[in-house]
Write an enzyme that holds these catalytic residues in place. Structure first.
Site, short mmCIF file in Angstrom:
data_model
loop_
_atom_site.label_atom_id
_atom_site.label_comp_id
_atom_site.label_asym_id
_atom_site.label_seq_id
_atom_site.Cartn_x
_atom_site.Cartn_y
_atom_site.Cartn_z
N GLY A 13 0.64 -1.33 -0.03
CA GLY A 13 -0.20 0.10 0.06
C GLY A 13 0.92 1.29 -0.05
O GLY A 13 0.50 2.15 0.93
N SER A 15 1.27 3.58 -2.40
CA SER A 15 0.88 4.46 -3.51
C SER A 15 0.35 5.84 -2.90
O SER A 15 0.34 6.83 -3.72
CB SER A 15 -0.17 3.87 -4.38
OG SER A 15 -1.45 3.14 -3.81
N ARG A 16 -0.20 5.68 -1.77
CA ARG A 16 -1.04 6.84 -1.20
C ARG A 16 -0.62 6.77 0.34
O ARG A 16 -0.07 6.01 0.80
CB ARG A 16 -2.37 6.68 -1.37
CG ARG A 16 -3.19 6.77 -3.10
CD ARG A 16 -4.46 6.85 -3.13
NE ARG A 16 -5.00 5.70 -2.82
CZ ARG A 16 -5.94 5.33 -1.80
NH1 ARG A 16 -6.49 6.28 -1.08
NH2 ARG A 16 -6.39 3.93 -1.84
N ASP A 64 -2.66 -7.66 -4.73
CA ASP A 64 -3.60 -7.46 -3.77
C ASP A 64 -3.19 -8.16 -2.65
O ASP A 64 -3.03 -9.42 -2.43
CB ASP A 64 -4.80 -8.46 -4.48
CG ASP A 64 -6.14 -8.33 -3.34
OD1 ASP A 64 -5.80 -7.75 -2.15
OD2 ASP A 64 -7.18 -8.73 -3.69
N ASN A 91 1.53 -2.33 5.52
CA ASN A 91 0.80 -1.03 5.70
C ASN A 91 -0.54 -1.06 5.00
O ASN A 91 -1.39 -0.41 5.29
CB ASN A 91 1.50 -0.07 4.99
CG ASN A 91 0.86 1.30 4.92
OD1 ASN A 91 0.72 2.13 5.74
ND2 ASN A 91 0.65 1.47 3.49
N SER A 143 -3.66 0.04 14.56
CA SER A 143 -4.26 1.51 15.03
C SER A 143 -4.46 1.46 16.28
O SER A 143 -4.79 0.59 16.82
CB SER A 143 -5.42 1.68 13.86
OG SER A 143 -6.42 2.60 14.58
N TYR A 156 -12.90 -3.22 11.53
CA TYR A 156 -11.67 -2.45 11.62
C TYR A 156 -10.80 -2.54 12.93
O TYR A 156 -9.59 -2.85 12.73
CB TYR A 156 -11.84 -1.23 11.36
CG TYR A 156 -10.48 -0.08 11.08
CD1 TYR A 156 -9.83 -0.25 9.79
CD2 TYR A 156 -9.97 0.61 12.17
CE1 TYR A 156 -8.65 0.34 9.71
CE2 TYR A 156 -8.77 1.33 11.67
CZ TYR A 156 -8.15 1.38 10.40
OH TYR A 156 -6.73 1.91 10.53
N ALA A 158 -11.37 -4.99 15.16
CA ALA A 158 -10.98 -6.38 15.22
C ALA A 158 -9.71 -6.83 14.19
O ALA A 158 -8.84 -7.38 14.88
CB ALA A 158 -12.04 -7.27 14.89
N LYS A 160 -7.44 -4.87 13.37
CA LYS A 160 -6.10 -4.09 13.83
C LYS A 160 -5.56 -4.43 15.25
O LYS A 160 -4.48 -4.58 15.44
CB LYS A 160 -6.21 -2.72 14.11
CG LYS A 160 -6.54 -1.94 12.66
CD LYS A 160 -5.63 -2.06 11.91
CE LYS A 160 -5.46 -1.20 10.61
NZ LYS A 160 -4.43 -1.52 9.54
N ILE A 189 -4.36 10.30 11.22
CA ILE A 189 -3.39 10.64 10.19
C ILE A 189 -4.16 11.41 9.14
O ILE A 189 -5.00 10.72 8.71
CB ILE A 189 -2.43 9.66 9.71
CG1 ILE A 189 -2.19 8.70 11.01
CG2 ILE A 189 -1.25 10.13 9.06
CD1 ILE A 189 -1.19 9.35 12.20
P1 NAP Z 1 -4.91 5.34 2.24
O1 NAP Z 1 -4.52 6.56 2.15
O2 NAP Z 1 -6.24 4.75 2.11
O3 NAP Z 1 -4.01 4.30 1.33
C1 NAP Z 1 -4.36 2.82 1.37
C2 NAP Z 1 -3.03 2.27 0.60
O4 NAP Z 1 -3.40 0.92 0.66
C3 NAP Z 1 -3.15 2.63 -0.83
O5 NAP Z 1 -1.80 2.64 -1.28
C4 NAP Z 1 -3.96 1.34 -1.31
O6 NAP Z 1 -3.44 1.06 -2.71
C5 NAP Z 1 -3.49 0.21 -0.39
N1 NAP Z 1 -4.35 -0.90 -0.41
C6 NAP Z 1 -5.56 -0.86 -0.17
N2 NAP Z 1 -6.13 -2.32 -0.45
C7 NAP Z 1 -5.06 -3.05 -0.87
C8 NAP Z 1 -4.88 -4.21 -1.23
N3 NAP Z 1 -5.90 -5.22 -1.11
N4 NAP Z 1 -3.75 -4.57 -1.68
C9 NAP Z 1 -2.48 -3.82 -1.62
N5 NAP Z 1 -2.81 -2.56 -1.28
C10 NAP Z 1 -4.03 -2.02 -1.12
O7 NAP Z 1 -4.55 4.69 3.77
P2 NAP Z 1 -3.87 5.33 5.10
O8 NAP Z 1 -4.35 6.34 5.78
O9 NAP Z 1 -2.28 5.87 4.48
O10 NAP Z 1 -3.36 3.84 5.84
C11 NAP Z 1 -2.46 3.28 5.67
C12 NAP Z 1 -2.30 2.13 6.76
O11 NAP Z 1 -2.34 2.92 8.15
C13 NAP Z 1 -3.71 1.49 6.96
O12 NAP Z 1 -3.40 -0.03 7.29
C14 NAP Z 1 -4.54 1.91 8.01
O13 NAP Z 1 -5.49 1.15 8.58
C15 NAP Z 1 -3.54 2.46 8.93
N6 NAP Z 1 -4.02 3.60 9.92
C16 NAP Z 1 -4.39 4.76 9.31
C17 NAP Z 1 -4.65 5.73 10.14
C18 NAP Z 1 -5.10 7.14 9.68
O14 NAP Z 1 -5.56 8.03 10.42
N7 NAP Z 1 -5.08 7.50 8.20
C19 NAP Z 1 -4.91 5.56 11.46
C20 NAP Z 1 -4.33 4.35 11.93
C21 NAP Z 1 -3.95 3.38 11.08
P3 NAP Z 1 -4.43 1.84 -4.11
O15 NAP Z 1 -3.82 3.21 -4.11
O16 NAP Z 1 -3.96 0.98 -5.13
O17 NAP Z 1 -5.90 1.78 -3.62
#
Ligand code: NAP
Length: 248
Positions: A13, A15-16, A64, A91, A143, A156, A158, A160, A189
């Protein structure tokens, strides 16, 4: 010299959001980085182009994380391309929020599959490589919600929480092979994932964060650099929260 000079790193993950920030931060510290995405092919190509010509190798793979077979192929491809994998960061993650009363079986299954089973998939397939190397650092992104729960996120939370139990078990199983496994637990974040939250939920989070702001993705990446580097070589099985004090 960077903290991750010559380390080969795989980030799912990438890319973003947080994953993308980790790719950037790890390159700054001298690592070569393989990253995955599910559908953001254009963003991945743009990232490869951004780092082309620099001192680090950066390559994107469409894979995936929820698929056991694709995870196996990914590990093989990355080892073929990079020679070894020193650091794995699980991630990739999604949310499908709903109150339990309204949550569908599909919403449950998707989140468990992509957030939790993915961690099993990648960790299981990388084991042989890291065992042979007799070294490795695995960082699983959980998380704070996995620690204290959240209304509307039973699936979610569960997934995490499951990551934490899994990571502590893996740390105990493979510590003797010099493989470490730790967890990062981000709070709130600023990424696409939190952009989806309604204003009331955001205001509630902010009111409870002692540092009174969201984190930038790079601030999670900084903690990941520490857990990936030899600075943390005696740290395993731990959960490091990056949450501005939301959990205290
Ligand atoms: P995000 O901006 O939505 O980015 C998600 C990333 O995961 C993207 O690169 C997406 O790829 C990739 N992805 C999703 N499903 C996938 C799959 N089946 N196989 C491979 N890649 C996949 O999320 P984020 O906020 O950066 O979160 C990253 C991690 O941190 C997650 O595990 C999230 O639960 C955790 N987290 C985030 C926060 C927060 O506040 N943001 C807080 C606690 C924990 P595509 O671009 O191709 O869709």
């Amino acid at each position: 010299m960077g903290l991750l000079e010559d380390k080969k790193v795989l980030i799912t993950g990438g890319s973003r959001g947080i994953g993308r920030a980790m790719v950037q931060r790890f390159v700054e510290e001298g690592a070569d980085v393989a990253f995955t995405f599910r559908s953001s092919a254009e963003a991945a190509k743009a990232m490869e182009a951004e780092f082309k010509g620099g001192s680090s190798k950066v390559k994107g793979y469409q894979s995936d994380a929820g698929s056991f077979e694709e995870a196996g192929k990914l590990i093989k491809d990355v080892v073929d391309d990079f020679g070894r994998i020193d650091v794995l960061i699980n991630n990739a993650g999604i949310t499908k929020d709903n109150l339990l009363m309204r949550m569908s079986e599909e919403q449950w299954d998707q989140v468990i599959n992509i957030n939790l089973k993915s961690v099993f998939n990648l960790t299981k397939h990388i084991m042989r490589t890291m065992m042979k190397q007799r070294s490795g650092s695995i960082i699983n992104i959980s998380s704070v919600v996995g620690v204290f729960g959240n209304a509307g996120q039973a699936n979610y939370a569960a997934s995490k929480a499951g990551i934490i139990g899994f990571s502590k078990s893996v740390a105990k199983e493979v510590g003797s092979r010099n493989i470490r496994c730790n967890v990062l637990a981000p709070g709130f974040i600023a990424t696409d994932m939190t952009e989806q939250l309604d204003d009331a939920t955001k205001a509630n989070f902010l009111a409870n964060i002692p540092l009174k702001r969201l984190a930038q993705p790079g601030e999670v990446a900084d903690a990941a650099v520490f857990l990936a580097s030899d600075m943390s070589k005696y740290i395993t099985g731990q959960v490091l929260s990056v949450c501005g004090g939301l959990n205290i």
